[in-house]
Scaffold this motif. Structure first.
Motif, PDB file in Angstrom:
ATOM      1  N   ILE A   1       0.682  -1.047  -0.067  1.00  0.00           N
ATOM      2  CA  ILE A   1       0.109   0.038   0.201  1.00  0.00           C
ATOM      3  C   ILE A   1       0.759   1.263   0.065  1.00  0.00           C
ATOM      4  CG2 ILE A   1      -0.114   0.200   2.500  1.00  0.00           C
ATOM      5  CD1 ILE A   1      -3.336   0.713   1.695  1.00  0.00           C
ATOM      6  N   GLU A   2       0.464   2.141  -0.732  1.00  0.00           N
ATOM      7  CA  GLU A   2       1.155   3.457  -0.972  1.00  0.00           C
ATOM      8  C   GLU A   2       0.795   4.125   0.356  1.00  0.00           C
ATOM      9  OE1 GLU A   2      -0.335   2.359  -3.844  1.00  0.00           O
ATOM     10  OE2 GLU A   2       1.124   2.396  -5.299  1.00  0.00           O
ATOM     11  N   ASP A   3       1.563   5.144   0.806  1.00  0.00           N
ATOM     12  CA  ASP A   3       1.067   6.009   1.959  1.00  0.00           C
ATOM     13  C   ASP A   3       1.438   7.523   1.885  1.00  0.00           C
ATOM     14  OD1 ASP A   3       0.530   6.616   4.921  1.00  0.00           O
ATOM     15  OD2 ASP A   3       2.846   6.110   5.567  1.00  0.00           O
ATOM     16  N   PRO A   4       0.642   8.092   0.958  1.00  0.00           N
ATOM     17  CA  PRO A   4       0.810   9.296   0.525  1.00  0.00           C
ATOM     18  C   PRO A   4       0.919  10.508   1.694  1.00  0.00           C
ATOM     19  CG  PRO A   4      -1.428   8.891  -0.029  1.00  0.00           C
ATOM     20  CD  PRO A   4      -0.624   7.384   0.418  1.00  0.00           C
TER      21      PRO A   4
ATOM     22  N   THR B   1      -3.045   3.546   6.980  1.00  0.00           N
ATOM     23  CA  THR B   1      -3.308   3.902   5.689  1.00  0.00           C
ATOM     24  C   THR B   1      -4.239   2.724   5.252  1.00  0.00           C
ATOM     25  OG1 THR B   1      -1.735   5.195   5.206  1.00  0.00           O
ATOM     26  CG2 THR B   1      -2.634   4.354   3.449  1.00  0.00           C
ATOM     27  N   LEU B   2      -3.890   1.502   5.457  1.00  0.00           N
ATOM     28  CA  LEU B   2      -4.606   0.308   5.156  1.00  0.00           C
ATOM     29  C   LEU B   2      -5.869   0.015   5.649  1.00  0.00           C
ATOM     30  CD1 LEU B   2      -4.597  -2.212   3.248  1.00  0.00           C
ATOM     31  CD2 LEU B   2      -3.324  -3.586   5.104  1.00  0.00           C
ATOM     32  N   MET B   3      -5.912   0.538   7.059  1.00  0.00           N
ATOM     33  CA  MET B   3      -7.085   0.344   7.810  1.00  0.00           C
ATOM     34  C   MET B   3      -8.030   1.366   7.308  1.00  0.00           C
ATOM     35  SD  MET B   3      -6.962  -2.131   9.742  1.00  0.00           S
ATOM     36  CE  MET B   3      -8.482  -1.838  10.694  1.00  0.00           C
ATOM     37  N   LEU B   4      -7.770   2.644   7.002  1.00  0.00           N
ATOM     38  CA  LEU B   4      -8.672   3.517   6.362  1.00  0.00           C
ATOM     39  C   LEU B   4      -9.163   3.226   5.022  1.00  0.00           C
ATOM     40  CD1 LEU B   4      -6.529   6.900   7.165  1.00  0.00           C
ATOM     41  CD2 LEU B   4      -8.794   6.015   8.194  1.00  0.00           C
ATOM     42  N   ALA B   5      -8.423   2.443   4.274  1.00  0.00           N
ATOM     43  CA  ALA B   5      -8.840   1.960   3.050  1.00  0.00           C
ATOM     44  C   ALA B   5      -9.750   0.992   3.085  1.00  0.00           C
ATOM     45  CB  ALA B   5      -7.456   1.514   2.187  1.00  0.00           C
TER      46      ALA B   5
ATOM     47  N   ALA C   1      -6.713   8.314  -4.540  1.00  0.00           N
ATOM     48  CA  ALA C   1      -5.875   7.347  -5.449  1.00  0.00           C
ATOM     49  C   ALA C   1      -5.650   7.903  -6.726  1.00  0.00           C
ATOM     50  CB  ALA C   1      -6.639   6.066  -5.421  1.00  0.00           C
ATOM     51  N   LEU C   2      -6.504   8.758  -7.330  1.00  0.00           N
ATOM     52  CA  LEU C   2      -6.462   9.114  -8.791  1.00  0.00           C
ATOM     53  C   LEU C   2      -5.596  10.493  -8.770  1.00  0.00           C
ATOM     54  CD1 LEU C   2     -10.109   8.821  -9.636  1.00  0.00           C
ATOM     55  CD2 LEU C   2      -8.215   7.539 -10.944  1.00  0.00           C
ATOM     56  N   LEU C   3      -5.737  11.329  -7.859  1.00  0.00           N
ATOM     57  CA  LEU C   3      -5.092  12.679  -8.128  1.00  0.00           C
ATOM     58  C   LEU C   3      -3.655  12.956  -7.212  1.00  0.00           C
ATOM     59  CD1 LEU C   3      -8.158  14.975  -7.385  1.00  0.00           C
ATOM     60  CD2 LEU C   3      -7.166  14.079  -9.677  1.00  0.00           C
ATOM     61  N   VAL C   4      -3.427  12.051  -6.089  1.00  0.00           N
ATOM     62  CA  VAL C   4      -2.308  11.980  -5.355  1.00  0.00           C
ATOM     63  C   VAL C   4      -1.380  10.703  -5.514  1.00  0.00           C
ATOM     64  CG1 VAL C   4      -1.246  12.279  -3.034  1.00  0.00           C
ATOM     65  CG2 VAL C   4      -3.621  13.472  -3.339  1.00  0.00           C
ATOM     66  N   VAL C   5      -2.079   9.660  -5.563  1.00  0.00           N
ATOM     67  CA  VAL C   5      -1.167   8.300  -5.660  1.00  0.00           C
ATOM     68  C   VAL C   5      -0.775   8.151  -7.032  1.00  0.00           C
ATOM     69  CG1 VAL C   5      -1.039   5.883  -5.128  1.00  0.00           C
ATOM     70  CG2 VAL C   5      -2.322   7.168  -3.313  1.00  0.00           C
TER      71      VAL C   5
ATOM     72  N   PHE D   1      -7.328   6.101 -19.582  1.00  0.00           N
ATOM     73  CA  PHE D   1      -7.458   4.658 -19.983  1.00  0.00           C
ATOM     74  C   PHE D   1      -7.146   3.769 -18.840  1.00  0.00           C
ATOM     75  CE2 PHE D   1      -5.761   0.625 -21.457  1.00  0.00           C
ATOM     76  CZ  PHE D   1      -6.802   0.148 -22.028  1.00  0.00           C
ATOM     77  N   GLU D   2      -6.109   4.170 -18.145  1.00  0.00           N
ATOM     78  CA  GLU D   2      -5.306   3.476 -16.911  1.00  0.00           C
ATOM     79  C   GLU D   2      -6.339   3.762 -15.613  1.00  0.00           C
ATOM     80  OE1 GLU D   2      -0.622   3.306 -17.566  1.00  0.00           O
ATOM     81  OE2 GLU D   2      -1.744   5.474 -17.364  1.00  0.00           O
ATOM     82  N   ALA D   3      -6.940   4.998 -15.764  1.00  0.00           N
ATOM     83  CA  ALA D   3      -7.751   5.164 -14.370  1.00  0.00           C
ATOM     84  C   ALA D   3      -9.345   5.066 -14.648  1.00  0.00           C
ATOM     85  CB  ALA D   3      -7.371   6.502 -13.997  1.00  0.00           C
ATOM     86  N   GLN D   4      -9.500   4.233 -15.669  1.00  0.00           N
ATOM     87  CA  GLN D   4     -11.178   4.606 -15.849  1.00  0.00           C
ATOM     88  C   GLN D   4     -12.028   3.696 -14.982  1.00  0.00           C
ATOM     89  OE1 GLN D   4     -12.272   2.141 -19.416  1.00  0.00           O
ATOM     90  NE2 GLN D   4     -10.319   1.307 -19.403  1.00  0.00           N
ATOM     91  N   PHE D   5     -11.411   2.686 -14.421  1.00  0.00           N
ATOM     92  CA  PHE D   5     -12.294   2.224 -13.196  1.00  0.00           C
ATOM     93  C   PHE D   5     -12.583   3.028 -12.084  1.00  0.00           C
ATOM     94  CE2 PHE D   5     -12.272  -0.547  -9.483  1.00  0.00           C
ATOM     95  CZ  PHE D   5     -13.454  -1.463  -9.861  1.00  0.00           C
ATOM     96  N   GLY D   6     -11.403   3.702 -11.739  1.00  0.00           N
ATOM     97  CA  GLY D   6     -11.670   4.654 -10.455  1.00  0.00           C
ATOM     98  C   GLY D   6     -12.476   5.773 -11.097  1.00  0.00           C
ATOM     99  N   TRP D   7     -12.377   6.205 -12.118  1.00  0.00           N
ATOM    100  CA  TRP D   7     -13.316   7.450 -12.636  1.00  0.00           C
ATOM    101  C   TRP D   7     -14.697   7.003 -12.367  1.00  0.00           C
ATOM    102  CZ3 TRP D   7     -11.789  12.059 -11.542  1.00  0.00           C
ATOM    103  CH2 TRP D   7     -10.596  12.530 -11.696  1.00  0.00           C
ATOM    104  N   LEU D   8     -14.796   5.633 -13.094  1.00  0.00           N
ATOM    105  CA  LEU D   8     -16.428   5.153 -13.208  1.00  0.00           C
ATOM    106  C   LEU D   8     -16.969   5.054 -11.791  1.00  0.00           C
ATOM    107  CD1 LEU D   8     -16.315   2.781 -16.258  1.00  0.00           C
ATOM    108  CD2 LEU D   8     -17.495   4.636 -15.991  1.00  0.00           C
ATOM    109  N   LEU D   9     -16.061   4.390 -10.772  1.00  0.00           N
ATOM    110  CA  LEU D   9     -16.323   4.426  -9.316  1.00  0.00           C
ATOM    111  C   LEU D   9     -16.762   5.713  -8.776  1.00  0.00           C
ATOM    112  CD1 LEU D   9     -14.367   1.573  -7.966  1.00  0.00           C
ATOM    113  CD2 LEU D   9     -16.762   1.478  -8.337  1.00  0.00           C
TER     114      LEU D   9
END
Length: 128
Positions: free
Chosen positions: A41-44, A52-56, A87-91, A98-106
């Protein structure tokens, strides 16, 4: 079927399918592989991997379960939207659309649920 019932069924489908998708693809793997996820897990914000993992996990397991049940739905959308935006803007700001389409759809799904609310097909009020 009248328009109001169709809207309630549509909102039920949107919130349950979106929540199940988030839970299945992101939440359960984090919960069931906790120790492995700690290493990945990334910890920005430098809170520590565990925090960070518990928050996720909170946002990707507990919040989807609340949304599926129709309990505190709008409130439960907020942590999900925060995790998605981070996840989309910081990490992963380098991701293409194209790579982030799943995140944007969610993000679209849970913003829609936040705006519209759960509809009338929820647990009885005594449980909400």
């Amino acid at each position: 079927m009248n328009e109001s019932k169709c809207q309630d069924l549509g909102l039920l489908f949107l919130r349950v399918s979106g929540a199940l998708f988030l839970l299945w693809v992101h939440g359960l793997p984090k919960l069931l592989s906790y120790n492995e996820q700690l290493k990945l897990i990334e910890d920005p914000f430098h809170l520590g991997a565990s925090a960070t993992l518990m928050l996720a996990i909170f946002a990707e397991v507990l919040c989807p379960l609340l949304i599926i049940a129709g309990v505190l739905v709008r409130l439960a959308c907020l942590p999900i939207l925060c995790v998605l935006l981070i996840a989309l803007l910081v990490v992963h700001p380098e991701w293409t659309l194209f790579e982030a389409q799943f995140g944007w759809l969610l993000l679209i799904i849970f913003t829609t649920v936040l705006i519209s609310g759960p509809g009338r097909l929820v647990l009885p009020q005594r449980f909400s």
